[in-house]
Motif scaffolding. Structure first.
Motif, PDB file in Angstrom:
ATOM      1  N   GLY A   1       0.645  -1.269   0.027  1.00 41.49           N
ATOM      2  CA  GLY A   1       0.017  -0.114  -0.091  1.00 41.49           C
ATOM      3  C   GLY A   1       0.904   1.230  -0.164  1.00 41.49           C
ATOM      4  O   GLY A   1       1.821   1.351  -0.708  1.00 41.49           O
ATOM      5  N   THR A   2       0.652   2.046   1.024  1.00 48.33           N
ATOM      6  CA  THR A   2       1.222   3.431   1.177  1.00 48.33           C
ATOM      7  C   THR A   2       2.813   3.087   1.882  1.00 48.33           C
ATOM      8  O   THR A   2       3.422   4.099   2.100  1.00 48.33           O
ATOM      9  CB  THR A   2       0.666   4.309   1.562  1.00 48.33           C
ATOM     10  OG1 THR A   2      -0.068   4.106   2.911  1.00 48.33           O
ATOM     11  CG2 THR A   2      -0.536   5.018   0.559  1.00 48.33           C
ATOM     12  N   ASN A   3       2.899   1.840   2.489  1.00 47.60           N
ATOM     13  CA  ASN A   3       4.102   1.763   3.242  1.00 47.60           C
ATOM     14  C   ASN A   3       5.215   0.737   2.378  1.00 47.60           C
ATOM     15  O   ASN A   3       4.866   0.155   1.374  1.00 47.60           O
ATOM     16  CB  ASN A   3       3.852   0.862   4.482  1.00 47.60           C
ATOM     17  CG  ASN A   3       2.894   1.842   5.358  1.00 47.60           C
ATOM     18  OD1 ASN A   3       3.230   3.104   5.704  1.00 47.60           O
ATOM     19  ND2 ASN A   3       1.494   1.359   5.619  1.00 47.60           N
ATOM     20  N   ALA A   4       6.171   0.729   3.206  1.00 50.44           N
ATOM     21  CA  ALA A   4       7.148  -0.113   2.491  1.00 50.44           C
ATOM     22  C   ALA A   4       7.548  -1.302   3.545  1.00 50.44           C
ATOM     23  O   ALA A   4       7.435  -1.208   4.857  1.00 50.44           O
ATOM     24  CB  ALA A   4       8.453   0.550   2.260  1.00 50.44           C
ATOM     25  N   ILE A   5       8.142  -2.407   3.368  1.00 47.88           N
ATOM     26  CA  ILE A   5       8.288  -3.567   4.300  1.00 47.88           C
ATOM     27  C   ILE A   5       9.824  -3.509   4.515  1.00 47.88           C
ATOM     28  O   ILE A   5      10.793  -4.203   3.593  1.00 47.88           O
ATOM     29  CB  ILE A   5       7.963  -4.774   3.852  1.00 47.88           C
ATOM     30  CG1 ILE A   5       6.465  -4.683   3.596  1.00 47.88           C
ATOM     31  CG2 ILE A   5       8.166  -5.889   4.791  1.00 47.88           C
ATOM     32  CD1 ILE A   5       5.673  -6.000   3.011  1.00 47.88           C
ATOM     33  N   PRO A   6      10.348  -2.973   5.561  1.00 43.17           N
ATOM     34  CA  PRO A   6      11.968  -3.438   5.773  1.00 43.17           C
ATOM     35  C   PRO A   6      12.097  -4.735   6.514  1.00 43.17           C
ATOM     36  O   PRO A   6      11.138  -5.044   7.221  1.00 43.17           O
ATOM     37  CB  PRO A   6      12.231  -2.225   6.796  1.00 43.17           C
ATOM     38  CG  PRO A   6      11.039  -1.655   7.476  1.00 43.17           C
ATOM     39  CD  PRO A   6       9.876  -2.177   6.509  1.00 43.17           C
ATOM     40  N   PHE A   7      13.198  -5.200   6.686  1.00 40.17           N
ATOM     41  CA  PHE A   7      13.750  -6.152   7.531  1.00 40.17           C
ATOM     42  C   PHE A   7      14.103  -5.620   8.813  1.00 40.17           C
ATOM     43  O   PHE A   7      14.961  -4.517   8.734  1.00 40.17           O
ATOM     44  CB  PHE A   7      14.770  -6.954   6.703  1.00 40.17           C
ATOM     45  CG  PHE A   7      15.250  -8.172   7.451  1.00 40.17           C
ATOM     46  CD1 PHE A   7      14.197  -9.348   7.549  1.00 40.17           C
ATOM     47  CD2 PHE A   7      16.405  -8.344   8.174  1.00 40.17           C
ATOM     48  CE1 PHE A   7      14.776 -10.475   7.992  1.00 40.17           C
ATOM     49  CE2 PHE A   7      16.850  -9.552   8.746  1.00 40.17           C
ATOM     50  CZ  PHE A   7      15.763 -10.469   8.734  1.00 40.17           C
ATOM     51  N   VAL A   8      14.023  -6.082  10.012  1.00 41.23           N
ATOM     52  CA  VAL A   8      14.160  -5.265  11.135  1.00 41.23           C
ATOM     53  C   VAL A   8      14.620  -6.683  12.088  1.00 41.23           C
ATOM     54  O   VAL A   8      14.308  -7.708  11.991  1.00 41.23           O
ATOM     55  CB  VAL A   8      12.995  -4.673  11.769  1.00 41.23           C
ATOM     56  CG1 VAL A   8      11.787  -5.750  12.101  1.00 41.23           C
ATOM     57  CG2 VAL A   8      13.619  -3.923  13.126  1.00 41.23           C
ATOM     58  N   PHE A   9      15.782  -6.248  12.842  1.00 43.16           N
ATOM     59  CA  PHE A   9      16.227  -7.335  13.804  1.00 43.16           C
ATOM     60  C   PHE A   9      16.565  -6.427  15.243  1.00 43.16           C
ATOM     61  O   PHE A   9      17.136  -5.305  15.172  1.00 43.16           O
ATOM     62  CB  PHE A   9      17.625  -7.952  13.367  1.00 43.16           C
ATOM     63  CG  PHE A   9      18.349  -7.093  12.472  1.00 43.16           C
ATOM     64  CD1 PHE A   9      19.771  -6.702  13.293  1.00 43.16           C
ATOM     65  CD2 PHE A   9      18.047  -6.947  11.174  1.00 43.16           C
ATOM     66  CE1 PHE A   9      20.440  -5.893  12.674  1.00 43.16           C
ATOM     67  CE2 PHE A   9      19.261  -6.485  10.543  1.00 43.16           C
ATOM     68  CZ  PHE A   9      20.333  -5.786  11.016  1.00 43.16           C
ATOM     69  N   TYR A  10      16.129  -7.257  16.324  1.00 41.44           N
ATOM     70  CA  TYR A  10      16.506  -6.590  17.700  1.00 41.44           C
ATOM     71  C   TYR A  10      16.847  -7.563  18.873  1.00 41.44           C
ATOM     72  O   TYR A  10      17.231  -8.655  18.250  1.00 41.44           O
ATOM     73  CB  TYR A  10      15.642  -5.589  18.113  1.00 41.44           C
ATOM     74  CG  TYR A  10      14.266  -5.853  17.895  1.00 41.44           C
ATOM     75  CD1 TYR A  10      13.667  -6.371  19.008  1.00 41.44           C
ATOM     76  CD2 TYR A  10      13.429  -5.590  16.796  1.00 41.44           C
ATOM     77  CE1 TYR A  10      12.337  -6.991  19.015  1.00 41.44           C
ATOM     78  CE2 TYR A  10      11.974  -6.172  16.760  1.00 41.44           C
ATOM     79  CZ  TYR A  10      11.477  -6.687  18.055  1.00 41.44           C
ATOM     80  OH  TYR A  10      10.176  -7.245  18.032  1.00 41.44           O
ATOM     81  N   LEU A  11      16.584  -7.329  19.801  1.00 45.34           N
ATOM     82  CA  LEU A  11      17.373  -8.287  21.089  1.00 45.34           C
ATOM     83  C   LEU A  11      16.652  -9.792  20.860  1.00 45.34           C
ATOM     84  O   LEU A  11      17.240 -10.689  20.961  1.00 45.34           O
ATOM     85  CB  LEU A  11      17.074  -7.743  22.258  1.00 45.34           C
ATOM     86  CG  LEU A  11      17.167  -8.313  23.600  1.00 45.34           C
ATOM     87  CD1 LEU A  11      18.807  -8.616  23.273  1.00 45.34           C
ATOM     88  CD2 LEU A  11      17.055  -7.715  24.707  1.00 45.34           C
ATOM     89  N   SER A  12      15.163  -9.779  20.558  1.00 44.62           N
ATOM     90  CA  SER A  12      14.693 -11.188  20.553  1.00 44.62           C
ATOM     91  C   SER A  12      13.967 -11.474  19.419  1.00 44.62           C
ATOM     92  O   SER A  12      13.158 -12.267  19.213  1.00 44.62           O
ATOM     93  CB  SER A  12      13.710 -11.144  21.870  1.00 44.62           C
ATOM     94  OG  SER A  12      12.865 -10.029  21.579  1.00 44.62           O
ATOM     95  N   PHE A  13      14.069 -10.821  18.233  1.00 39.62           N
ATOM     96  CA  PHE A  13      13.224 -10.946  17.141  1.00 39.62           C
ATOM     97  C   PHE A  13      14.101 -10.387  15.735  1.00 39.62           C
ATOM     98  O   PHE A  13      14.858  -9.585  15.765  1.00 39.62           O
ATOM     99  CB  PHE A  13      12.013 -10.259  17.105  1.00 39.62           C
ATOM    100  CG  PHE A  13      11.139 -10.402  15.731  1.00 39.62           C
ATOM    101  CD1 PHE A  13      10.462 -11.227  15.714  1.00 39.62           C
ATOM    102  CD2 PHE A  13      11.225  -9.191  15.005  1.00 39.62           C
ATOM    103  CE1 PHE A  13       9.752 -11.283  14.360  1.00 39.62           C
ATOM    104  CE2 PHE A  13      10.320  -9.357  13.737  1.00 39.62           C
ATOM    105  CZ  PHE A  13       9.611 -10.320  13.529  1.00 39.62           C
ATOM    106  N   ALA A  14      13.615 -11.144  14.784  1.00 41.43           N
ATOM    107  CA  ALA A  14      14.283 -10.733  13.458  1.00 41.43           C
ATOM    108  C   ALA A  14      13.316 -11.180  12.352  1.00 41.43           C
ATOM    109  O   ALA A  14      12.488 -12.099  12.449  1.00 41.43           O
ATOM    110  CB  ALA A  14      15.632 -11.292  12.874  1.00 41.43           C
ATOM    111  N   GLY A  15      12.755 -10.334  11.629  1.00 40.19           N
ATOM    112  CA  GLY A  15      11.571 -10.438  10.509  1.00 40.19           C
ATOM    113  C   GLY A  15      11.154  -9.127   9.853  1.00 40.19           C
ATOM    114  O   GLY A  15      12.022  -8.145   9.859  1.00 40.19           O
ATOM    115  N   GLU A  16       9.864  -9.394   9.125  1.00 43.30           N
ATOM    116  CA  GLU A  16       9.635  -8.016   8.514  1.00 43.30           C
ATOM    117  C   GLU A  16       8.855  -7.059   9.230  1.00 43.30           C
ATOM    118  O   GLU A  16       8.458  -7.301  10.267  1.00 43.30           O
ATOM    119  CB  GLU A  16       8.632  -8.628   7.001  1.00 43.30           C
ATOM    120  CG  GLU A  16       7.772  -9.440   7.424  1.00 43.30           C
ATOM    121  CD  GLU A  16       7.178  -9.927   6.115  1.00 43.30           C
ATOM    122  OE1 GLU A  16       6.098  -9.437   5.644  1.00 43.30           O
ATOM    123  OE2 GLU A  16       7.839 -10.818   5.614  1.00 43.30           O
TER     124      GLU A  16
END
Length: 109
Positions: A77-92
Motif C-alpha cells: 500500500g502506502t508503506n514499505a516493508i523493511p527487514f528488522v532485527f533486535y534483541l529477541s526478534f528478526a523479521g519483516e
C-alpha cells in the motif's frame, strides 16, 4: 517523501548499476542462515548486519545501537516493508516510505 518509493526497478534505486535493493523474501532467506533469529544472529552472520537504527521522516533518530532496519524493495500500500532485527526478534516490519533505514544492495542476476 513517501511518494518517491518505486520498488525494485525504480529510478530512485540507491544501488549502483547492476545492483538493486533486495525483496523482503530475499532478506528472509538470508535470515534462515543465521545461528539465531535476533540481532546476535544478524551480527554473527557472514554479512555482519549493523544495529544502525532508523531515522524517521520527522528527522528523529530511533534505536541506534539497539535495532537494525534494512530496506527491502517490497511495498505494501502506502508503506514499505523493511527487514528488522533486535534483541529477541528478526523479521519483516511495516514502515512509512519516508523513513530512513540502511540499504544492502544485491547483484542483479
Amino acid at each position: 517523501n513517501n511518494d518517491l518509493w518505486q520498488g525494485t526497478n525504480g529510478g530512485n534505486n540507491p544501488c549502483p548499476a547492476g545492483w538493486r535493493v533486495p525483496t523482503i523474501e530475499e532478506l528472509e532467506n538470508e535470515r534462515l542462515s543465521w545461528s539465531t533469529n535476533d540481532r546476535a544472529g544478524a551480527f554473527s552472520s557472514d554479512l555482519k548486519w549493523p544495529l544502525a537504527g532508523a531515522r524517521y521522516s520527522n528527522g528523529d533518530f530511533h534505536a541506534v545501537g539497539g535495532y537494525g532496519y534494512v530496506w527491502s524493495s517490497t511495498i505494501s500500500g502506502t508503506n514499505a516493508i523493511p527487514f528488522v532485527f533486535y534483541l529477541s526478534f528478526a523479521g519483516e516490519d511495516l514502515r512509512y516510505r519516508g523513513d530512513a533505514h540502511s540499504v544492502r544492495c544485491v547483484r542483479n542476476e
